[in-house]
Design a protein around this motif. Structure first.
Motif: not given
Length: 645
Positions: A28-36, A497-507
């Motif tokens: 279930a935790a793995s459904t939290i993905r950086a791309n989403e 802006h969104a292009d400065k977000i670390r999506f992997d870290k937020s996930a």
């Protein structure tokens, strides 16, 4: 207010939820993905949503998107009317201000009338009065015994209009005794104002220090800036007419050229004065022939006050254990931001980190819960709050009008700014700050056990958290945790802006928060409540910069607190540390009392005591962009300080 959800309704809702079949908690935790996370953040922080300011079109679009995602994920509507929305009624009040500003020099046959907003402007912390007096240059306007410095030594400033430099001596010298290049408290406007008052000055004029190489104190314009003419406040109280009482010491900013005309010096001569002061350690005070008239009167009028509806967005995952399903875990984030304002090609404050990142995290956590066939024992409420940026309005309204009883609320997890590295420092690439550890004895053991298996490094923040949407829950004695990756240069700026977000870290942070939430939702006993040590009146240190009463505690606003409140870092009002009152909340900043600036808690308390049996109006800032008036009269003055009964 909604009472406990009936058991039959809960089971019916469970049967209707279109959740996928049963993966384990890890799956279930793995459904939290950086791309989403990326897709959600990029939409919420897009120009299409115009910065998501509360009560604006883009904010409404964001609310509809969040509700549609909650529905798609499989949550039940959490609003009292069967929708995903909880209405938050707010008053929007507009005020118009007229400025009566005058700065006139008279010396012999010479007379100079300076133009308001072009040559001078009213300074922060200024009183609203008209004075006239002789002119005295008093160096930096600093009295600092610890540094062996006193600009007022040997001079009499009584009744004088005092002209001082901005900042402090030797500010560009790394080896300076004044804490190197770091500014001390004596450099602040508030300190200079209070020192001038202490020496009985009639008015204070502040000019740039010529060696500092600083930007102008203010933007020179030919007309009063619109931001000064009009103010809008958004809050729970209907707008009222300000009292416009005169009083207080006038404070003005003056351009370098204008100051030199008054002082009968050239810029080069003032540079020489400053060099001599910095080198010798002696004040460069001198008197000037002539007099200066200073008028800083401001009259405000309520223009309009209108009631409008903002919206929290709420979705529910009913608990699966009949004996615990009436207990509720709240997982929330604010979805509003600052909107669009300013000049230039780009005026939209997109708020990718603040707080599209936290909102996306809440939706991803909700999706992870719905990915599990076994429902958690306790009910989980997922909520996106409006109005955080203007005073925690959505979360405060919820805490006072909960969808589930507060007594049945076992904990609140808040995600606010989870997408960047603190100060954009690579050393903080894995760091996440967590506040609220002292609100329950359960928190530190739980987090300390979960973090090692994550990609994160945990930093425990202040023990008595405030300043975001967990605060109203904490004030209701609900255990809280606040996930936060820290400030950066784009905080409340166009560049968030969104292009400065670390999506992997937020996930990664959303996955950690999910595991915490799952533990809380399923544990045998709800987390206990422990009162956090910190800004409580019975624990607050007494001193010149802080005071407490039975119902409220205040202190001088620090530079960092001023920055977070959206004020000039050099301006200090009075920050409310603790309040049992309905009209003022923790985190509010009192800027004026009786139309006069307030910077010293002791003087403020004396003012309130002097109004015993009468009334006084306070001008208050709540959050980053919201201001309003609080009108105190009669028994409203009770509980502030000894002697005000």
């Amino acid at each position: 207010m909604r009472s406990a959800l009936p058991t039959a309704l809960l089971f019916a809702a469970l049967a209707a939820l279109p959740c996928p079949a049963d993966p384990a908690a890890d799956d279930a935790a793995s459904t939290i993905r950086a791309n989403e996370m990326r897709a959600r953040i990029e939409f919420l922080a897009s120009d299409e949503l115009e910065g998501r300011a509360t009560l604006q079109r883009g904010n409404d679009s964001a609310a509809k998107y969040i509700a549609s995602e909650m529905r798609r994920i499989g949550l039940s509507p959490g609003g009292p009317d069967g929708s995903f929305f909880q209405d938050v009624p707010l008053w929007v009040s507009s005020y118009k201000y007229n400025y009566f500003l005058e700065l006139r020099f008279k010396g012999g046959k010479e007379r100079i009338d300076f133009e308001a907003f072009k040559h001078f402007t009213i300074g922060p912390g200024s009183g609203h009065d008209t004075v006239e007096g002789g002119i005295l240059f008093a160096g930096y306007g600093i009295t600092a015994p610890e540094y062996g410095w006193d600009d007022y030594k040997g001079i009499d400033a009584t009744g004088k209009v005092v002209v001082v430099f901005r900042h402090e001596p030797q500010e560009n010298d790394e080896k300076s005794a004044w804490d190197g290049k770091k500014m001390t408290k004596h450099s602040s406007f508030e300190s200079k104002i209070e020192n001038a008052k202490h020496h009985d000055a009639a008015a204070l004029v502040i000019m740039n220090d010529p060696l500092g190489g600083h930007d102008p104190l203010f933007d020179s314009v030919d007309v009063v800036p619109d931001t000064m003419v009009s103010r809008t406040s958004i809050g729970f109280e209907e707008g009222k007419q300000p009292r416009n009482e005169p009083g207080g010491m006038p404070v003005v900013f003056l351009t370098m050229d204008s100051a030199c005309r008054i002082l009968h010096k050239t810029v080069d001569e003032m540079i020489a004065v400053q060099k001599e002061m910095d080198g010798s350690g002696n004040s460069g005070a001198f008197s000037v022939a002539g007099e200066l008239k200073v008028r800083t009167q401001v009259v405000g009028r309520l223009q309009t006050t209108e009631k409008k509806l903002a919206r929290n967005v709420a979705g529910v995952l009913p608990g699966g254990n009949p004996s615990k399903m009436d207990e509720v875990l709240v997982i929330g984030a604010h979805y509003d931001h600052l909107g669009s304002f300013g000049s230039g090609d780009d005026t939209i404050h997109n708020g990718a980190d603040d707080n599209a990142s936290g909102t996306a995290g809440v939706l991803e956590i909700a999706e992870a819960f719905c990915a599990m066939e076994k429902r958690p024992d306790r009910t989980v409420l997922f909520i996106a709050f409006t109005g955080e940026e203007i005073g925690l309005l959505g979360s405060r309204y919820y805490a006072d009008h909960p969808l589930f009883p507060i007594d049945n609320t076992v904990a609140m997890l808040n995600l606010d700014m989870i997408g960047r590295d603190s100060n954009d420092d690579p050393k903080n690439a894995r760091q996440v700050g967590v506040a609220g550890g002292a609100t329950s004895s359960s928190w530190r053991p739980l987090l300390d056990g979960l973090v090692p298996s994550s990609n994160l490094e945990l930093t425990w923040l202040d023990t008595d958290p405030g300043g975001s949407d967990h605060q109203p829950f904490r004030d209701k004695r609900v255990p809280v945790l606040f996930f936060f990756t820290g400030f950066h240069k784009d905080y409340h700026q166009i560049g968030d802006h969104a292009d400065k977000i670390r999506f992997d870290k937020s996930a990664d942070i959303a996955r950690l928060a999910f595991r915490v939430a799952l533990d809380v939702a399923d544990r045998r006993k709800r987390p206990d409540w422990t009162d956090p040590v910190g800004a409580r009146p019975e624990r607050m240190e007494q001193g010149a910069s802080a005071h407490r009463g039975d119902e409220i505690a205040i202190r001088q606003l620090s530079e960092e607190e001023a920055k977070r409140a959206g004020l000039d870092a050099e301006m200090k009002g009075l920050r409310v540390l603790f309040s049992k009152r309905k009209d003022l909340r923790e985190g509010d900043v009192i800027l004026e009392a009786g139309d006069a600036p307030v910077t010293d808690p002791g003087e403020f308390m004396k003012l309130l005591a002097s109004r015993k049996g009468g009334s006084v109006s306070l001008f208050v800032q709540r959050g980053k962009r919201g201001t309003f008036f609080v009108h105190l009269k009669g028994t409203d003055l009770e509980g502030w300080a000894p002697g005000i009964k």
